[in-house]
Write a protein that holds these residues in place. Structure first.
Motif, PDB file in Angstrom:
ATOM      1  N   PRO A 105      12.115   2.512   9.616  1.00  0.00           N
ATOM      2  CA  PRO A 105      12.481   3.095   8.314  1.00  0.00           C
ATOM      3  C   PRO A 105      12.906   4.556   8.452  1.00  0.00           C
ATOM      4  N   PRO A 106      13.884   4.994   7.651  1.00  0.00           N
ATOM      5  CA  PRO A 106      14.345   6.385   7.744  1.00  0.00           C
ATOM      6  C   PRO A 106      13.228   7.407   7.591  1.00  0.00           C
ATOM      7  N   GLY A 107      12.273   7.134   6.695  1.00  0.00           N
ATOM      8  CA  GLY A 107      11.185   8.089   6.492  1.00  0.00           C
ATOM      9  C   GLY A 107      10.343   8.289   7.741  1.00  0.00           C
ATOM     10  N   ILE A 108      10.130   7.214   8.491  1.00  0.00           N
ATOM     11  CA  ILE A 108       9.371   7.323   9.731  1.00  0.00           C
ATOM     12  C   ILE A 108      10.153   8.136  10.752  1.00  0.00           C
ATOM     13  N   GLN A 109      11.467   7.936  10.815  1.00  0.00           N
ATOM     14  CA  GLN A 109      12.283   8.718  11.749  1.00  0.00           C
ATOM     15  C   GLN A 109      12.293  10.194  11.382  1.00  0.00           C
ATOM     16  N   ILE A 120       6.720  11.222  21.182  1.00  0.00           N
ATOM     17  CA  ILE A 120       6.550  10.113  20.246  1.00  0.00           C
ATOM     18  C   ILE A 120       7.492   8.982  20.628  1.00  0.00           C
ATOM     19  N   GLY A 121       6.957   7.770  20.671  1.00  0.00           N
ATOM     20  CA  GLY A 121       7.749   6.568  20.847  1.00  0.00           C
ATOM     21  C   GLY A 121       7.356   5.550  19.804  1.00  0.00           C
ATOM     22  N   VAL A 122       8.327   4.851  19.258  1.00  0.00           N
ATOM     23  CA  VAL A 122       8.064   3.818  18.255  1.00  0.00           C
ATOM     24  C   VAL A 122       8.341   2.458  18.887  1.00  0.00           C
ATOM     25  N   PHE A 123       7.355   1.566  18.803  1.00  0.00           N
ATOM     26  CA  PHE A 123       7.421   0.254  19.432  1.00  0.00           C
ATOM     27  C   PHE A 123       7.347  -0.856  18.383  1.00  0.00           C
ATOM     28  N   CYS A 246      -3.759   9.627  23.843  1.00  0.00           N
ATOM     29  CA  CYS A 246      -2.704   8.719  23.401  1.00  0.00           C
ATOM     30  C   CYS A 246      -3.201   7.977  22.179  1.00  0.00           C
ATOM     31  N   ASP A 247      -2.554   8.207  21.053  1.00  0.00           N
ATOM     32  CA  ASP A 247      -2.947   7.575  19.792  1.00  0.00           C
ATOM     33  C   ASP A 247      -1.859   6.618  19.329  1.00  0.00           C
ATOM     34  N   VAL A 248      -2.288   5.495  18.781  1.00  0.00           N
ATOM     35  CA  VAL A 248      -1.382   4.461  18.300  1.00  0.00           C
ATOM     36  C   VAL A 248      -1.535   4.363  16.787  1.00  0.00           C
ATOM     37  N   LEU A 249      -0.460   4.698  16.075  1.00  0.00           N
ATOM     38  CA  LEU A 249      -0.468   4.702  14.614  1.00  0.00           C
ATOM     39  C   LEU A 249       0.380   3.535  14.118  1.00  0.00           C
ATOM     40  N   VAL A 250      -0.196   2.698  13.270  1.00  0.00           N
ATOM     41  CA  VAL A 250       0.513   1.541  12.742  1.00  0.00           C
ATOM     42  C   VAL A 250       1.325   1.959  11.522  1.00  0.00           C
ATOM     43  N   VAL A 251       2.586   1.519  11.459  1.00  0.00           N
ATOM     44  CA  VAL A 251       3.457   1.812  10.320  1.00  0.00           C
ATOM     45  C   VAL A 251       3.295   0.692   9.301  1.00  0.00           C
ATOM     46  N   GLY A 253       3.694  -2.072   6.606  1.00  0.00           N
ATOM     47  CA  GLY A 253       4.825  -2.793   6.041  1.00  0.00           C
ATOM     48  C   GLY A 253       6.000  -2.973   6.970  1.00  0.00           C
ATOM     49  N   ALA A 254       5.964  -2.359   8.166  1.00  0.00           N
ATOM     50  CA  ALA A 254       7.095  -2.449   9.089  1.00  0.00           C
ATOM     51  C   ALA A 254       6.729  -3.136  10.389  1.00  0.00           C
ATOM     52  N   ASP A 255       5.423  -3.357  10.637  1.00  0.00           N
ATOM     53  CA  ASP A 255       4.938  -3.968  11.873  1.00  0.00           C
ATOM     54  C   ASP A 255       5.452  -3.215  13.088  1.00  0.00           C
ATOM     55  N   LEU A 256       5.334  -1.892  13.025  1.00  0.00           N
ATOM     56  CA  LEU A 256       5.715  -1.015  14.127  1.00  0.00           C
ATOM     57  C   LEU A 256       4.507  -0.193  14.550  1.00  0.00           C
ATOM     58  N   ARG A 257       4.557   0.312  15.789  1.00  0.00           N
ATOM     59  CA  ARG A 257       3.502   1.189  16.304  1.00  0.00           C
ATOM     60  C   ARG A 257       4.127   2.502  16.748  1.00  0.00           C
ATOM     61  N   MET A 258       3.603   3.596  16.239  1.00  0.00           N
ATOM     62  CA  MET A 258       4.042   4.919  16.659  1.00  0.00           C
ATOM     63  C   MET A 258       3.023   5.456  17.658  1.00  0.00           C
ATOM     64  N   VAL A 259       3.470   5.677  18.886  1.00  0.00           N
ATOM     65  CA  VAL A 259       2.595   6.145  19.965  1.00  0.00           C
ATOM     66  C   VAL A 259       2.832   7.638  20.176  1.00  0.00           C
ATOM     67  N   THR A 260       1.763   8.415  20.154  1.00  0.00           N
ATOM     68  CA  THR A 260       1.861   9.860  20.320  1.00  0.00           C
ATOM     69  C   THR A 260       0.964  10.323  21.466  1.00  0.00           C
ATOM     70  N   TYR A 261       1.387  11.407  22.131  1.00  0.00           N
ATOM     71  CA  TYR A 261       0.590  12.028  23.188  1.00  0.00           C
ATOM     72  C   TYR A 261       0.348  13.486  22.809  1.00  0.00           C
ATOM     73  N   THR A 262      -0.913  13.897  22.805  1.00  0.00           N
ATOM     74  CA  THR A 262      -1.249  15.277  22.447  1.00  0.00           C
ATOM     75  C   THR A 262      -2.305  15.826  23.398  1.00  0.00           C
ATOM     76  N   ALA A 263      -2.400  17.163  23.411  1.00  0.00           N
ATOM     77  CA  ALA A 263      -3.422  17.857  24.202  1.00  0.00           C
ATOM     78  C   ALA A 263      -4.024  18.957  23.341  1.00  0.00           C
ATOM     79  N   ALA A 264      -5.267  19.313  23.626  1.00  0.00           N
ATOM     80  CA  ALA A 264      -5.946  20.359  22.864  1.00  0.00           C
ATOM     81  C   ALA A 264      -5.219  21.688  23.029  1.00  0.00           C
ATOM     82  N   THR A 265      -5.086  22.427  21.926  1.00  0.00           N
ATOM     83  CA  THR A 265      -4.417  23.724  21.950  1.00  0.00           C
ATOM     84  C   THR A 265      -5.089  24.671  22.942  1.00  0.00           C
TER      85      THR A 265
END
Length: 288
Positions: A105-109, A120-123, A246-251, A253-265
């Motif tokens: 969805p455009p909003g997710i992009q 960030i990668g969307v799967f 590595c966190d996996v966020l479910v979108v 209504g779209a059946d997508l997974r947004m994968v993010t990688y972060t580190a402590a500031t």
């Protein structure tokens, strides 16, 4: 299905002119004269060559594949109705209901584009990578150099092709066995929900033939927990070992997974991400 190359070319030009560079993750520059995306920016987002985009817009490139049209629809941040219109203008049937959804969805992009400091990668539901940002390419290598069919986490783990060859050494805190089993569990779940998806069936069939490990997990009756968040160590060719959440966020209504990688500031791992932000995307290359 009848098609009109001129209709496809006109839609491509109009929707490229419409999309704000900021919404696509590009910083505004003083030299930009038009409000929309440049051809090279659309090419970068869609994983296509600039020359091919030019030929499509001029109507000289005929019969684009469904993979190409899908990549353009995602890059242009089209709505579902607009995506279907683009498919029809190319003489293709839009993706059917009941198949794995690859529409971001455009909003997710737009949201992901504004988080440019984070890889960030969307799967999709079958762990096919369909959208990524520059930081993802800097961390993992640019997925655009891989064939579309190889932009698959399942193929990277269990396959024998380009995806596996280009994958960096990644060590999940939960252990590789747990991680691999969870990906197979996700594929089992996808097959149960999309039994008519031919590409998904082919993916499973090929991996069962290529990988004894995959075949073992697939035959195991006990279903592992689906893949969720984890802490991972990524061995980067320039930055060395990077320890990231590595966190996996479910979108919804779209059946997508947004994968993010972060580190402590302020951590050394955050400093390594800062280094990758400066060096920029790298070409995916076979691991040693």
């Amino acid at each position: 299905m009848a098609s009109s190359g001129s209709d496809f070319a006109a839609l491509l030009r109009a929707w490229r002119d419409r999309l704000s560079p900021a919404d696509a993750g590009f910083a505004p520059t003083a030299t930009r004269r038009a409000p929309g995306l440049r051809r090279e920016e659309l090419a970068q987002l869609a994983g296509l060559s600039v020359d091919y985009i030019l030929r499509l817009e001029q109507g000289r490139a005929k019969n684009p594949s469904d993979q190409v049209v899908g990549a353009l629809a995602r890059a242009l941040q089209l709505s579902r109705a607009e995506r279907d219109q683009l498919y029809r203008s190319a003489g293709l049937l839009p993706p059917r209901d009941g198949t794995v959804n690859a529409h971001v969805p455009p909003g997710i992009q737009r949201l992901a584009a504004r988080l440019g400091d984070v890889p960030i990668g969307v799967f999709t539901a079958d762990w096919t990578l369909v959208w990524w940002n520059a930081m993802w390419s800097a961390l993992h290598g640019d997925p655009a150099v891989l064939p579309a069919a190889e932009r698959s986490l399942a193929r990277a783990l269990f396959g024998s092709g380009a995806a596996r060859a280009a994958t960096l050494h990644i060590r999940p805190a939960r252990g590789p066995d747990t991680f691999e089993a969870s990906i197979v569990a996700d594929l089992k779940d996808a097959v149960s929900r999309y039994p008519a998806d031919g590409r998904l069936q082919r993916l499973v069939r090929e991996l069962r033939a290529e990988s004894e490990v995959f075949a073992h997990y697939w035959a195991t009756r006990t279903t592992a927990a689906q893949h969720t968040s984890d802490r991972k160590t990524i061995r980067h060719p320039e930055a060395g070992d990077i320890h990231l959440d590595c966190d996996v966020l479910v979108v919804p209504g779209a059946d997508l997974r947004m994968v993010t990688y972060t580190a402590a500031t302020g951590s050394s791992d955050a400093g390594k991400l800062d280094l990758l932000r400066v060096t920029g995307p790298r070409t995916a290359a076979p691991r040693p």
